[in-house]
Write a protein that holds these residues in place. Structure first.
Motif, PDB file in Angstrom:
ATOM      1  N   ARG A  63       0.788  -1.060   0.026  1.00  0.00           N
ATOM      2  CA  ARG A  63      -0.058   0.006   0.098  1.00  0.00           C
ATOM      3  C   ARG A  63       0.822   1.242   0.192  1.00  0.00           C
ATOM      4  NH1 ARG A  63      -2.803  -3.427   3.599  1.00  0.00           N
ATOM      5  NH2 ARG A  63      -1.709  -2.477   5.395  1.00  0.00           N
ATOM      6  N   GLY A  64       2.151   0.997   0.067  1.00  0.00           N
ATOM      7  CA  GLY A  64       3.287   2.310  -0.105  1.00  0.00           C
ATOM      8  C   GLY A  64       3.139   3.002   1.433  1.00  0.00           C
ATOM      9  N   GLU A  65       2.622   2.187   2.382  1.00  0.00           N
ATOM     10  CA  GLU A  65       2.717   3.066   3.766  1.00  0.00           C
ATOM     11  C   GLU A  65       4.324   3.025   4.245  1.00  0.00           C
ATOM     12  OE1 GLU A  65      -0.061   0.595   5.973  1.00  0.00           O
ATOM     13  OE2 GLU A  65      -1.582   1.661   5.097  1.00  0.00           O
ATOM     14  N   SER A  66       5.001   1.931   3.622  1.00  0.00           N
ATOM     15  CA  SER A  66       6.261   1.882   3.873  1.00  0.00           C
ATOM     16  C   SER A  66       7.132   2.079   2.521  1.00  0.00           C
ATOM     17  CB  SER A  66       6.930   0.713   4.825  1.00  0.00           C
ATOM     18  OG  SER A  66       6.461  -0.433   3.961  1.00  0.00           O
ATOM     19  N   GLN A  67       8.277   2.134   2.947  1.00  0.00           N
ATOM     20  CA  GLN A  67       9.418   2.038   1.517  1.00  0.00           C
ATOM     21  C   GLN A  67       9.062   0.661   1.183  1.00  0.00           C
ATOM     22  OE1 GLN A  67      13.327   3.493   2.153  1.00  0.00           O
ATOM     23  NE2 GLN A  67      12.935   5.305   2.053  1.00  0.00           N
ATOM     24  N   ALA A  68       9.209   0.732  -0.184  1.00  0.00           N
ATOM     25  CA  ALA A  68       9.243  -0.784  -1.026  1.00  0.00           C
ATOM     26  C   ALA A  68      10.299  -1.776  -0.527  1.00  0.00           C
ATOM     27  CB  ALA A  68       9.119  -0.439  -2.447  1.00  0.00           C
ATOM     28  N   SER A  69      11.520  -1.011  -0.311  1.00  0.00           N
ATOM     29  CA  SER A  69      12.609  -1.704   0.100  1.00  0.00           C
ATOM     30  C   SER A  69      12.295  -2.536   1.392  1.00  0.00           C
ATOM     31  CB  SER A  69      13.961  -1.044  -0.138  1.00  0.00           C
ATOM     32  OG  SER A  69      13.942   0.065   0.885  1.00  0.00           O
ATOM     33  N   THR A  70      11.681  -1.661   2.234  1.00  0.00           N
ATOM     34  CA  THR A  70      11.439  -2.206   3.638  1.00  0.00           C
ATOM     35  C   THR A  70      10.503  -3.433   3.482  1.00  0.00           C
ATOM     36  OG1 THR A  70      11.626   0.027   4.499  1.00  0.00           O
ATOM     37  CG2 THR A  70      10.407  -1.327   5.993  1.00  0.00           C
ATOM     38  N   TRP A  71       9.516  -3.047   2.527  1.00  0.00           N
ATOM     39  CA  TRP A  71       8.565  -4.284   2.437  1.00  0.00           C
ATOM     40  C   TRP A  71       9.025  -5.402   1.965  1.00  0.00           C
ATOM     41  CZ3 TRP A  71       6.286  -6.065  -2.385  1.00  0.00           C
ATOM     42  CH2 TRP A  71       4.923  -6.882  -2.191  1.00  0.00           C
ATOM     43  N   LEU A  72      10.123  -5.186   1.013  1.00  0.00           N
ATOM     44  CA  LEU A  72      10.978  -6.566   0.452  1.00  0.00           C
ATOM     45  C   LEU A  72      11.676  -7.325   1.616  1.00  0.00           C
ATOM     46  CD1 LEU A  72      12.787  -5.666  -2.826  1.00  0.00           C
ATOM     47  CD2 LEU A  72      10.955  -7.348  -2.480  1.00  0.00           C
ATOM     48  N   ILE A 157      11.290  -2.458   9.437  1.00  0.00           N
ATOM     49  CA  ILE A 157      11.411  -3.787   8.879  1.00  0.00           C
ATOM     50  C   ILE A 157      10.467  -4.854   9.760  1.00  0.00           C
ATOM     51  CG2 ILE A 157      12.715  -5.869   7.967  1.00  0.00           C
ATOM     52  CD1 ILE A 157      14.808  -3.539   7.305  1.00  0.00           C
ATOM     53  N   LEU A 158      10.857  -4.783  10.926  1.00  0.00           N
ATOM     54  CA  LEU A 158      10.424  -5.891  11.847  1.00  0.00           C
ATOM     55  C   LEU A 158       8.718  -5.434  12.360  1.00  0.00           C
ATOM     56  CD1 LEU A 158      13.449  -6.708  13.937  1.00  0.00           C
ATOM     57  CD2 LEU A 158      12.387  -7.932  11.789  1.00  0.00           C
ATOM     58  N   GLY A 159       8.449  -4.306  12.163  1.00  0.00           N
ATOM     59  CA  GLY A 159       7.178  -3.694  12.456  1.00  0.00           C
ATOM     60  C   GLY A 159       7.225  -3.315  14.144  1.00  0.00           C
TER      61      GLY A 159
END
Lengths: 192, 103
Positions: A63-72, A157-159
């Motif tokens: 959803r773009g709430e975090s950076q795409a690299s973070t999501w990856l 990354i870990l939320g």
């Protein structure tokens, strides 16, 4: 060079070749994180592949709430930790087999190509000790010390909150120190 | 032997930071696409089997079957005991209330 977010957006817009670029630009990054958690080249290749399959299937949930690299990174860490959990359960099931054949395997089938030969013993001991930490502590340690992420990035990354990551890191270091005390003490004695 | 207290944390961090970055295996994209294709062609039965055969479902399922068996055996036993008690009491009742039976 397009960013991961732009590539994801292009892929969601129906551009399949954007996914190819996304894989090629991030495969080394993801492979290294996964390798530090699963500690074996062959397993890391399989888990990295699973990570990109998940990215392909779940791209719409970004959803773009975090950076795409973070999501990856988040998908990579969770997939690698799940893999370790499954592997540990499998080892538990084969425990009876080990007893029957009086064969005890090392807790980690360690095979990390990034470890220098002169550091192999220390790294083996460290990775063996890391394997004894709870998943989140292990992930926090790997991301901070081996991937060079800041505490804030590790938290994203870990939320978790930054404070929670700080406490995770401190507990991880204490436990590692406890586990590795005898090993390092023996090494020092041998060197002196 | 005299125990030397080493600076373990420094050693741990140094070791962690000495690990070099490596390249991912070649043809990662091709193997990812192959895995995606395989998943697409997985039949509904494969998916159902892999879902049903998860240990998280197998273990509770086995426990339920064992508990059901235990419950059925104990329920059956207690029923037969009750019959025996009932029979005994009804027989005693008949004997005690029958005027033709000598005391």
């Amino acid at each position: 060079m397009e960013t991961t977010a732009q590539l994801l957006k292009a892929f969601l817009g129906g551009n399949e070749s954007a996914f190819k670029v996304l894989v090629e630009e991030n495969e080394d990054l993801i492979y290294n994180v996964v390798l530090s958690i699963v500690k074996n080249e062959a397993d890391a290749a399989d888990v990295t592949q699973d990570v990109f399959v998940k990215v392909f299937q779940k791209a719409t949930s970004f959803r773009g709430e975090s950076q795409a690299s973070t999501w990856l990174y988040r998908i990579a860490v969770n997939t690698a930790l799940d893999f370790n959990k499954r592997k540990r359960n499998h080892h538990l099931l084969s425990f009876a087999n080990d007893l029957l054949f009086r064969y005890r395997r090392s807790s980690v089938s360690f095979n990390h190509p990034g470890v220098l030969l002169e550091n192999k013993d220390n790294a083996h001991a460290l990775f063996d000790a890391l394997d004894k930490l709870p998943g989140k502590q292990q992930a926090a340690f790997v991301l901070f010390y081996m991937e060079g992420k800041s505490q804030r990035e590790v938290a994203e990354i870990l939320g978790l909150s930054v404070n929670a990551v700080e406490s995770l890191m401190s507990r991880a270091k204490q436990k590692l120190q406890k586990i590795l005390f005898n090993y390092y003490n023996r090494q020092k004695n041998e060197n002196d | 032997m005299k125990m030397i207290k080493p600076n373990i944390l420094d050693d741990i961090v140094k070791t962690a930071q000495s690990v070099k970055k490596v390249k991912a295996p070649a043809n990662m994209y091709a193997s990812v696409m192959a895995a995606i294709e395989r998943k697409k062609h997985e039949s509904i039965w494969d998916k159902t089997a892999s879902f049903v055969l998860r240990p998280a479902l197998i273990v509770p399922g086995l426990i339920i079957v064992i508990l059901l068996n235990v419950w059925m055996i104990t329920a059956k036993d207690s029923k037969s005991v009750n019959f025996a008690v009932e029979d005994y009491t009804s027989a005693t009742y008949v004997v005690l209330n029958n005027e033709n039976v000598l005391p």
